[in-house]
Design an enzyme around this catalytic site. Sequence first.
Site, PDB file in Angstrom:
ATOM      1  CD  GLU A 329      -3.141  -1.045   1.904  1.00  0.00           C
ATOM      2  OE1 GLU A 329      -3.367   0.191   2.452  1.00  0.00           O
ATOM      3  OE2 GLU A 329      -4.170  -1.740   2.264  1.00  0.00           O
ATOM      4  CG  ASP A 402      -2.607  -7.313   3.303  1.00  0.00           C
ATOM      5  OD1 ASP A 402      -2.927  -8.309   3.474  1.00  0.00           O
ATOM      6  OD2 ASP A 402      -3.105  -6.442   2.972  1.00  0.00           O
ATOM      7  CG  ASN A 404      -6.293  -8.487   1.255  1.00  0.00           C
ATOM      8  OD1 ASN A 404      -6.663  -8.019   2.280  1.00  0.00           O
ATOM      9  ND2 ASN A 404      -5.720  -7.692   0.004  1.00  0.00           N
TER      10      ASN A 404
END
Length: 517
Positions: A329, A402, A404
Amino acid sequence: MLKPLSAACALLPRCLLSPTPRTFSRALRLRGRMEAAVVRCLPGEPKLTISFCLEQSQKHMLRDQDEALGKVLTRISNAIAKNQTKAKKSKKKRDEQLSEAAEPAVVKLFFGGTEVPDTLPNSEAWQDGAVLQVGEVKYRVQRNAPTFSTAELPRSLMAGFPVCPKLEVEFGNLQDCEFLWFKEKQTNPSPEAQEESPSQGGEWMQVGCERVLVPSNQDIGCRLKLLCTPKDGHRCGQTRELVSVGAVEAGPGVCTFDNRHAYTLKLAEWPAVRVVSYNILADVYAQTDLSKTVLYPYCAPYALQLDYRQNLIKKELAGYNADIICLQEVDKGNQPLSITWENWSILDLWHSPTVKPSQTFKTLIHFEGGNVRLVQMGVALRHISHIISDVAPGAPLLFCGDFNSTPNSGVVQLLSEAAVPQQHADWSSSGPEESCCMELSSSFPPLLSACGLPAYTNYVGGFHGCLDYVFIQPESMQVEQVIPLPSHQEVTTYKALPSVAHPSDHIALVCDLRWNP
């Protein structure tokens, strides 16, 4: 002969207490040294720029490269005469008329002691080392000198947290640049005074000489000033002065990562490497109304601001002393994040010019739909396998991020078991209309989650679970140390993440891995 010398000596202490580019300029003239006229001229560009300081005013000229030198010199001369005329008129009463205009100043350009012909085009006339004479003032021409194209201080300054100026240098090297930090010795300056004259007011005391400064508690309430000089080897450009908008504030106290830093005080010793994987929360997600009212309503609004969170992120990452950092991100807001390591030079994370595109791989694991995430992971693994075969055959895989995906997901099963059967529930997770049942195999043998399967790596008000992983090939790497995650009490001190003591809704994974080549 003695008067200029005594004047220069008298000025020197004031330069050390409160140095500014203007002060430096006065000192140079008193000592008989020439100031700089900076010329930017690149092949293929139609224009060049000429910058110099005249009568305490910075002049910037944009001229055609093929224009005759004489036109530029005439323009400089006429501008000086115009300013002198205005100065004379201001001293007269309004009803008096100025009978004569100021005479144009003599403006010439010399190179090697010889006057440069007025007919020579600008691109050839303005050579490095030439001398520009404007009246009685002389300037040393610096062609394509090291220059800061971007120079900014962060708005949020906190004691105990690194202050990293945003700097971009042209014709220079950040490694060679020089920095001087000062704090203002002033008691409670009024906001009006700060806005009108940010670089004036009280005295300034030097507090550092590195690119990054970590203010102490003694600096709380003081503004900061940075004098930065761009350099390329022994070549120097013009010094820039940056003054902080606000004063240094107190930090948030104990942060969630402070205790973790006790395990990473020393660098990992080769062949061990320290790896960090961290979703730092994109600024675009932190600043939405949904984030402030639904996702993170428990978090103080100022703690969601990018400048505040970057303070925490910089300190956290610097304290891990990592060899490999994988960030997720990273958007335009936090892209220029810069960190200093004890034995490293400044590293511009993620978009480092030293990292070749062929050596990096970025992917987005879909937020919803286990079947979509499975297909994405299958494609990603196949693509990574091709990259390794083409770039570094036989190199081991270190796969962080990450994803998810929780530990019981098909994505984690594909990575840890190298195959997902067609009966796996994730194939039908988006409903019967999007059901896609098939057997999927990995391009790699089973991978190991180096940091195990924590109870959670993401902790927000409505969800907590393990979404982040550091996967390795166990036949090529062994886990030496896993840095403990923050305690549950630390994570929930402010209810959930992010908070004033933690910059993201995720927790960084940190481990030491021993590579067996």
